[in-house]
Scaffold this motif. Structure first.
Motif, PDB file in Angstrom:
ATOM      1  N   VAL A 191      51.574 -55.935  56.393  1.00 37.47           N
ATOM      2  CA  VAL A 191      51.924 -57.187  56.198  1.00 37.47           C
ATOM      3  C   VAL A 191      51.962 -58.086  55.082  1.00 37.47           C
ATOM      4  CG1 VAL A 191      52.509 -56.979  58.572  1.00 37.47           C
ATOM      5  CG2 VAL A 191      50.274 -57.605  57.926  1.00 37.47           C
ATOM      6  N   LEU A 192      50.870 -57.792  54.693  1.00 41.00           N
ATOM      7  CA  LEU A 192      50.748 -58.921  53.491  1.00 41.00           C
ATOM      8  C   LEU A 192      49.740 -57.696  51.424  1.00 41.00           C
ATOM      9  CD1 LEU A 192      50.732 -61.637  52.694  1.00 41.00           C
ATOM     10  CD2 LEU A 192      47.637 -61.710  53.807  1.00 41.00           C
ATOM     11  N   PRO A 193      50.754 -57.413  51.388  1.00 38.54           N
ATOM     12  CA  PRO A 193      50.079 -56.407  50.728  1.00 38.54           C
ATOM     13  C   PRO A 193      49.530 -57.047  48.951  1.00 38.54           C
ATOM     14  CG  PRO A 193      52.268 -56.060  51.007  1.00 38.54           C
ATOM     15  CD  PRO A 193      52.113 -57.397  51.797  1.00 38.54           C
ATOM     16  N   ALA A 239      45.082 -45.057  47.268  1.00 42.09           N
ATOM     17  CA  ALA A 239      46.600 -45.639  48.044  1.00 42.09           C
ATOM     18  C   ALA A 239      46.638 -46.981  46.968  1.00 42.09           C
ATOM     19  CB  ALA A 239      46.158 -46.001  49.437  1.00 42.09           C
ATOM     20  N   GLY A 240      46.225 -47.918  46.675  1.00 45.46           N
ATOM     21  CA  GLY A 240      46.951 -48.761  45.812  1.00 45.46           C
ATOM     22  C   GLY A 240      46.963 -50.365  46.282  1.00 45.46           C
ATOM     23  N   ASN A 241      45.904 -50.239  47.842  1.00 51.52           N
ATOM     24  CA  ASN A 241      45.854 -51.167  48.824  1.00 51.52           C
ATOM     25  C   ASN A 241      44.540 -51.983  48.789  1.00 51.52           C
ATOM     26  OD1 ASN A 241      45.776 -53.008  51.091  1.00 51.52           O
ATOM     27  ND2 ASN A 241      46.590 -51.269  52.510  1.00 51.52           N
ATOM     28  N   GLY A 242      44.633 -52.931  47.850  1.00 51.17           N
ATOM     29  CA  GLY A 242      43.269 -54.041  47.725  1.00 51.17           C
ATOM     30  C   GLY A 242      42.529 -54.227  49.144  1.00 51.17           C
ATOM     31  N   TRP A 243      43.139 -54.056  50.242  1.00 52.63           N
ATOM     32  CA  TRP A 243      43.043 -54.291  51.468  1.00 52.63           C
ATOM     33  C   TRP A 243      41.250 -53.947  51.599  1.00 52.63           C
ATOM     34  CZ3 TRP A 243      42.551 -59.585  52.573  1.00 52.63           C
ATOM     35  CH2 TRP A 243      43.505 -60.202  52.396  1.00 52.63           C
ATOM     36  N   PHE A 244      40.945 -52.435  50.808  1.00 49.89           N
ATOM     37  CA  PHE A 244      40.419 -51.397  51.709  1.00 49.89           C
ATOM     38  C   PHE A 244      38.771 -51.639  51.155  1.00 49.89           C
ATOM     39  CE2 PHE A 244      43.561 -48.670  52.875  1.00 49.89           C
ATOM     40  CZ  PHE A 244      43.029 -47.793  54.325  1.00 49.89           C
ATOM     41  N   VAL A 245      38.835 -52.285  49.679  1.00 50.33           N
ATOM     42  CA  VAL A 245      37.680 -52.789  48.844  1.00 50.33           C
ATOM     43  C   VAL A 245      37.275 -54.227  49.744  1.00 50.33           C
ATOM     44  CG1 VAL A 245      37.200 -53.868  47.298  1.00 50.33           C
ATOM     45  CG2 VAL A 245      38.931 -51.739  46.804  1.00 50.33           C
ATOM     46  N   PRO A 246      38.140 -55.405  50.018  1.00 51.08           N
ATOM     47  CA  PRO A 246      37.222 -56.438  50.712  1.00 51.08           C
ATOM     48  C   PRO A 246      36.623 -55.986  52.035  1.00 51.08           C
ATOM     49  CG  PRO A 246      38.979 -57.508  49.543  1.00 51.08           C
ATOM     50  CD  PRO A 246      38.582 -55.505  49.476  1.00 51.08           C
ATOM     51  N   LEU A 247      37.426 -55.087  52.717  1.00 50.97           N
ATOM     52  CA  LEU A 247      37.193 -55.000  53.313  1.00 50.97           C
ATOM     53  C   LEU A 247      35.634 -53.795  54.181  1.00 50.97           C
ATOM     54  CD1 LEU A 247      40.304 -55.575  55.401  1.00 50.97           C
ATOM     55  CD2 LEU A 247      38.072 -56.362  56.278  1.00 50.97           C
ATOM     56  N   ALA A 248      35.900 -52.869  53.341  1.00 55.08           N
ATOM     57  CA  ALA A 248      34.371 -52.391  53.190  1.00 55.08           C
ATOM     58  C   ALA A 248      32.963 -52.655  53.640  1.00 55.08           C
ATOM     59  CB  ALA A 248      34.827 -51.055  51.543  1.00 55.08           C
ATOM     60  N   LEU A 249      33.549 -54.047  51.713  1.00 52.89           N
ATOM     61  CA  LEU A 249      32.021 -54.609  51.554  1.00 52.89           C
ATOM     62  C   LEU A 249      31.741 -55.505  52.403  1.00 52.89           C
ATOM     63  CD1 LEU A 249      33.156 -55.064  47.916  1.00 52.89           C
ATOM     64  CD2 LEU A 249      31.469 -53.665  49.030  1.00 52.89           C
TER      65      LEU A 249
END
Length: 158
Positions: A32-34, A109-119
């Protein structure tokens, strides 16, 4: 043993729940918000390597705990204090591995949301699980835990 922390550290298995929640939110936000990451072969391959490293550390830690014949569920009481294998380098190699796995998936996967959500997941795991687990281990294993905790970082670096 006194108190409920000696019996078990948590009522809920926070770490796997938070891992799943972070992954689902990252996937949903990616739709929804890449939040794209640079799309290059090098970023993708770094993601694969980081995810594989996380998977390997996770497997090593689980096999080490199984070999020690101790419980691996984060909301159950510890049977033994495991200080060898990946636990020589981190008191929480499974949680470290989960964080690496999410970051690696995001990069691959090129999905930047994984990085801050992992942290964010790592911070929440620290607050909701690790701190309680450490109190539980201190009660169950006393000086052995104190010595181990003094010599081994909680994550990877002090």
């Amino acid at each position: 043993m006194t108190g409920s922390e000696g019996a078990r550290p948590n009522r809920l298995p926070w770490p796997p729940m938070l891992l799943a929640i972070a992954a689902v939110i990252a996937i949903g936000l990616g739709v929804v918000l890449p939040l794209p990451l640079p799309r290059s072969d090098i970023v993708m391959w770094i993601g694969y390597v980081v995810a594989a490293l996380g998977f390997a550390i996770d497997g090593w830690a689980i096999l080490t705990m199984r070999a020690a014949r101790t419980n691996i569920l984060p909301h159950r009481a510890a049977d033994r204090l495991v200080t060898w294998g990946p636990f020589r380098f981190s008191r929480n190699p499974i949680y470290l591995a989960n964080t690496l796995l999410l970051i690696g998936i995001g990069l691959a996967a090129g999905n930047g949301w994984f990085v801050p959500l992992a942290l964010l997941m790592a911070v929440l795991v620290d607050r909701l699980a690790i701190r309680r687990e450490e109190r539980h281990l201190a009660i169950r294993f006393g000086n052995a835990w104190i010595d181990y905790a003094a010599a081994t970082p909680r994550w990877l670096i002090r």
